[in-house]
Motif scaffolding. Structure first.
Motif, mmCIF file in Angstrom:
data_model
loop_
_atom_site.group_PDB
_atom_site.id
_atom_site.type_symbol
_atom_site.label_atom_id
_atom_site.label_comp_id
_atom_site.label_asym_id
_atom_site.label_seq_id
_atom_site.Cartn_x
_atom_site.Cartn_y
_atom_site.Cartn_z
ATOM 1 N N ASP A 240 35.764 31.869 42.503
ATOM 2 C CA ASP A 240 36.661 32.882 43.096
ATOM 3 C C ASP A 240 37.830 33.198 42.163
ATOM 4 O OD1 ASP A 240 35.031 33.087 45.276
ATOM 5 O OD2 ASP A 240 36.314 31.876 46.633
ATOM 6 N N ASP A 241 38.348 32.127 41.522
ATOM 7 C CA ASP A 241 39.451 32.353 40.596
ATOM 8 C C ASP A 241 39.019 33.267 39.446
ATOM 9 O OD1 ASP A 241 41.419 30.946 41.927
ATOM 10 O OD2 ASP A 241 40.776 29.006 41.069
ATOM 11 N N ILE B 92 38.824 36.732 40.570
ATOM 12 C CA ILE B 92 40.143 37.365 40.641
ATOM 13 C C ILE B 92 40.606 37.775 39.238
ATOM 14 C CG2 ILE B 92 42.610 36.836 41.073
ATOM 15 C CD1 ILE B 92 41.588 35.380 43.641
ATOM 16 N N GLU B 93 40.382 36.811 38.314
ATOM 17 C CA GLU B 93 40.742 37.085 36.927
ATOM 18 C C GLU B 93 40.033 38.358 36.446
ATOM 19 O OE1 GLU B 93 42.016 34.172 34.819
ATOM 20 O OE2 GLU B 93 41.806 35.069 32.812
ATOM 21 N N LYS C 278 42.861 40.869 36.143
ATOM 22 C CA LYS C 278 43.511 40.729 34.850
ATOM 23 C C LYS C 278 42.934 41.662 33.792
ATOM 24 C CE LYS C 278 45.871 36.354 34.516
ATOM 25 N NZ LYS C 278 45.690 34.928 34.127
ATOM 26 N N ASN D 223 40.450 31.748 48.802
ATOM 27 C CA ASN D 223 39.847 30.556 48.199
ATOM 28 C C ASN D 223 40.428 30.246 46.822
ATOM 29 O OD1 ASN D 223 38.270 30.124 50.405
ATOM 30 N ND2 ASN D 223 36.444 31.126 49.560
ATOM 31 N N ALA D 224 40.933 31.215 46.158
ATOM 32 C CA ALA D 224 41.456 30.986 44.806
ATOM 33 C C ALA D 224 42.700 30.095 44.895
ATOM 34 C CB ALA D 224 41.800 32.326 44.157
ATOM 35 N N SER D 225 42.732 29.009 44.063
ATOM 36 C CA SER D 225 43.784 28.010 44.191
ATOM 37 C C SER D 225 45.150 28.561 43.835
ATOM 38 C CB SER D 225 43.471 26.788 43.313
ATOM 39 O OG SER D 225 43.164 27.256 42.014
ATOM 40 N N GLN D 226 45.222 29.366 42.825
ATOM 41 C CA GLN D 226 46.548 29.806 42.397
ATOM 42 C C GLN D 226 46.811 31.239 42.820
ATOM 43 O OE1 GLN D 226 43.834 30.219 40.695
ATOM 44 N NE2 GLN D 226 43.665 28.920 38.878
ATOM 45 N N PHE E 65 46.193 28.173 32.540
ATOM 46 C CA PHE E 65 46.083 28.736 33.871
ATOM 47 C C PHE E 65 47.470 28.988 34.481
ATOM 48 C CE2 PHE E 65 45.833 28.263 38.532
ATOM 49 C CZ PHE E 65 45.080 29.423 38.811
ATOM 50 N N LEU F 123 49.678 32.590 35.635
ATOM 51 C CA LEU F 123 50.373 32.912 36.869
ATOM 52 C C LEU F 123 51.806 33.379 36.622
ATOM 53 C CD1 LEU F 123 49.165 29.885 39.048
ATOM 54 C CD2 LEU F 123 48.322 32.214 39.101
#
Lengths: 163, 666
Positions: free
Chosen positions: A99-100, A103-104, A108, B313-316, B356, B360
């Motif tokens: 998921d991260d 998002i990236e 981004k 769900n994304a941690s950051q 990471f 942010l």
């Protein structure tokens, strides 16, 4: 992103045109379903439907038919297109991203040929789905129009959505 | 005219009553009165003139014999008269002019205005007096005064006789041409007072023109009236036609009222169908528009939750180290030593974590974008909350319209089937409207034509009455035109005759004068006559013909020839009965020649010659001559003399005329 003309080729171009009323207006003799006002509307909805049902279709050139989405129209729909693109980037699971990472990819650095390729493959898949949805058991104008209601209705039932 | 007798009473030197009888015999036609100078020869000629015309040339105005007057008692009256008895046109006339003289003064007689009496003898011998008003006219008819100079003249005037200004008119009168000349004048169309002039004046030509114009106008009006009447008849036929048609159409319409209703309904349904078809296009467009507007947002409905889940769900998710900047991380990574003192060059995992964290931090921070995206997604989801209802509503409308359309079409077909083969009442009604319109037009036209006919009829009546009054004038005009034609013919006839006659008179006169002149004159001169009947004597020699001066003696001979010529011509006229159909018989009464001292200035040869000729050319010759002249004349004339008188001069104021008895006279 979405600042240059976009070309859809082959049968997807045919489908796209068939679903668009714009085609009908351009050529009164061409019999089409015409359930969407413009080709861009089919393009945008196609992307959503494609990613919803995980339908990715590669480019194909079985026919020489080409549909061209003009840059000026794209620029006018820029906000909607970017949001749709973000949705696709966040939903697509084909690359095995977390998921991260999604998002990236989505936020981004979204504007890559790779991403566009993924996006357009969903567009093609969605267009095909829409084409089938609207043309199955429908051959007349009345039937195509009636299909609008049944497609919407069926979709809500299928996804248990209550509006 | 032949003079039978003259009676003088107390006229100048002739004391008491003196009677001289003149020969009217055809053979012995000469009467001679002899007298010495101042015995009263000229007075005799004056007596003729006074009697006939009331004129004298005496120096004293008194006519009464001086002795008589002297012997008159005071306040007594005496009469002076001259009476002439003459034959004219086979009638005996007695012409008497009388003057009553009163003695109120011993020296000066008082003279009344002379009165003229004219009487004539009728065939039965009775004497008829001519009314006083006509007496002078009668004399004029017998011997016009203008001509008298040619018959009563004295020797002193004879030389002037052909030089008088009115010779031409005198000759014309004498030859009877003046009558025809008067006739020509009387008819001459150039003169306004002539018969033709007066007739033309009486002609009402204006009325003729008016009549012609009126006839034209009347014809036109009648034609127009007939046309209008025809048109009225036609219009009435048309009205009948339209009335019948109207009735027929009304019947048709009322007997087909059900059909009419159906036809009306069909029209309504047809209209509805057209509306629904148009509306169908609109609702179709509406559903397409509504569907398109929310399409991608609607189909994305199942995805919003999934998208949220990915972000959740994304941690950051969007949370960076406060106050930390991306550049700080870059510094730490470059030096290879963490803030905790650990060596980063040997621990890749730690480096990734640090990277990471860096992601942010600003400027690479994506939290804001994500938040915006989430907001958009929420908005999308909300925007399509009514999507289904809208589409459903659109669709229901489409279905309703479709059903409606279907029903209408069904009804339309049904009505079409019902009306098949039926009469189109609408057409009848349309026809009826037109028929009523036409009927109104025709009735208006009928009224207009009727009014026009009325006014035109009045016009025709007016024209006819005007024409009737003109017909009277026209008849008069026709009559006058006929008269004018007659008068013009008469004028032409007389004019031509006059011209011919005058020409002949002139020729005859010239020939007569030439002959007589030759007889009387013993020289070598010849005679010419011009248009005015004036005579010129010409002398011809080897070098040509010319005029030269004449002597009084020669003039006397010339004038004798002239007078004798006239008388001769007149005699010839009367004796020859030359009346062809084309010429007029001119009346020419014979006239006497009464001459006083005709031979003055004339030599003996001429006297002889003249004396020889005169009795043969004149019907009656009365010569008052001096005894010495008679000596030369009597040789050639005596056998023609019937009566011979001698004037006896008793004193200067007393003479008598007595038959001659002396030897010398014969």
């Amino acid at each position: 992103m979405f600042t240059n003309d976009i070309y859809i080729r082959g049968k997807y171009a045919t489908y796209l045109k068939y679903l668009s009323q714009k085609t009908e207006k351009n050529d009164r003799h061409e019999v089409v379903a015409g359930v969407f006002e413009r080709m861009i509307d089919v393009y945008m909805t196609g992307a959503i439907v494609g990613v919803l049902y995980g339908l990715r279709k590669e480019e194909e050139n079985t026919s020489s038919v080409t549909a061209k989405l003009f840059a000026d129209v794209l620029v006018r729909e820029q906000d909607n297109l970017k949001n749709i693109f973000t949705i696709v980037m966040l939903i697509d699971n084909s690359c095995g991203l977390t998921d991260d990472e999604k998002i990236e990819r989505a936020f981004k650095n979204p504007d890559t040929p790779e991403n566009m390729k993924i996006f357009n493959s969903y567009v093609r898949g969605g267009i095909e789905w829409l084409y089938e949805a609207f043309t199955t058991d429908a051959t007349t104008k009345d039937e195509y129009i009636a299909k609008i209601y049944s497609v919407v209705n069926d979709f809500l039932e299928e996804h248990n959505i209550y509006l | 005219m032949l003079i039978k007798q003259i009676t003088l009473k107390n006229f100048r030197q002739y004391k008491n009553k003196q009677v001289v009888k003149f020969s009217c015999d055809k053979e012995k036609n000469v009467t001679v009165i002899l007298g010495v100078n101042t015995s009263g020869k000229t007075t005799l000629i004056q007596a003729f003139n006074w009697c006939l015309y009331g004129k004298t040339t005496f120096k004293t105005r008194e006519l009464i014999n001086t002795e008589t007057f002297q012997k008159m008692q005071m306040f007594s009256q005496e009469e002076v008269y001259v009476e002439i008895v003459l034959y004219h046109e086979n009638t005996e006339y007695i012409i008497k002019r009388t003057q009553i003289v009163s003695k109120e003064d011993s020296n000066k007689p008082k003279c009344s205005k002379p009165s003229l009496e004219v009487a004539y003898k009728e065939e039965n011998g009775e004497t008829e007096t001519i009314a006083e008003i006509n007496v002078q006219n009668t004399v004029e008819k017998i011997l016009p005064e203008a001509l008298s100079d040619y018959f009563f003249f004295d020797g002193e005037h004879i030389s002037e006789i052909n030089n008088k200004g009115n010779v031409a008119s005198a000759v014309r009168g004498l030859m009877g041409l003046d009558t025809i000349s008067e006739t020509v004048k009387h008819f001459n169309p150039i003169r306004t007072n002539s018969v033709i002039g007066k007739l033309k004046k009486e002609l009402d030509i204006a009325k003729d023109d008016e009549g012609r114009k009126l006839i034209l106008q009347l014809d036109n009006a009648k034609n127009n009236l007939q046309k209008l009447k025809d048109r009225l008849a036609n219009t009435r036929k048309e009205i009948d036609f339209f009335e019948n048609k109207k009735e027929y159409l009304n019947k048709k319409i009322s007997s087909n009222s059900e059909t009419k209703n159906r036809q009306e309904e069909k029209l309504r349904v047809e209209k509805d169908i057209k509306f629904l078809e148009k509306n169908q296009k609109f609702t179709e467009q509406t559903i397409v528009k509504d569907f398109t507007n929310g399409a991608f947002k609607f189909f994305a409905l199942p995805l919003y939750e999934k998208v949220n889940a990915v972000i959740e769900n994304a941690s950051q998710e969007g949370v960076g180290i406060p106050k930390m900047h991306s550049d700080s991380i870059d510094f730490i990574l470059r030096r290879g030593k963490c803030i905790c003192g650990a060596d980063l060059t040997l621990n890749q995992g730690a480096v990734n974590n640090i990277k990471f964290e860096q992601s942010l931090l600003p400027p690479q921070h994506i939290g804001t974008s994500i938040r915006e995206f989430k907001k958009d997604c929420n908005r999308f989801s909300q925007e399509v909350s009514e999507y289904y209802e809208t589409i459903k509503k659109d669709y229901i409308q489409i279905r309703e319209d479709a059903n409606n359309l279907y029903e209408k079409r069904d009804r339309y077909d049904e009505l079409s089937k019902l009306l098949q083969g039926n009469i189109d009442v609408g057409k009848f009604e349309k026809d009826l409207v037109n028929t009523q319109k036409m009927l109104k037009e025709k009735k208006d036209l009928e009224l207009k034509i009727s009014i026009d006919i009325g006014s035109l009829s009045n016009q025709v009546e007016t024209f006819e009455s005007k024409l009737a009054s003109l017909v009277i004038v026209n008849e008069k005009n026709e009559r006058l035109k006929k008269y004018i034609t007659y008068a013009e013919s008469i004028f032409d006839y007389f004019n031509t005759s006059y011209i011919n006659a005058e020409k002949k008179v002139k020729e005859d006169l010239l020939s007569s004068i030439k002959d007589l002149f030759k007889t009387m004159y013993h020289g070598s001169r010849t005679v010419e006559i011009d248009n005015d009947y004036k005579i010129t004597l010409k002398i011809s020699d080897g070098n040509g013909t010319y005029t030269n001066d004449t002597s009084p003696g020669l003039d006397t001979v010339k004038n004798f020839a002239f007078i004798a010529g006239i008388v001769d011509l007149a005699r010839k006229k009367i004796s020859s009965d030359d009346s062809s159909e084309e010429s007029i018989e001119f009346s020419s009464e014979p006239y006497p020649i009464v001459m006083d001292a005709p031979f003055s200035n004339t030599d003996e040869t001429h006297i002889e010659n003249i004396s020889k000729v005169l009795p043969s050319i004149a019907e009656q010759v009365i010569l008052i001559v001096m005894n010495k002249d008679w000596e030369y004349a009597k040789h050639t004339m005596l056998d023609k003399v019937a009566n011979l008188y001698q004037i006896e001069k008793k004193s200067e104021i007393n003479s008598s005329i007595l038959p001659a008895t002396t030897k010398e006279a014969f």
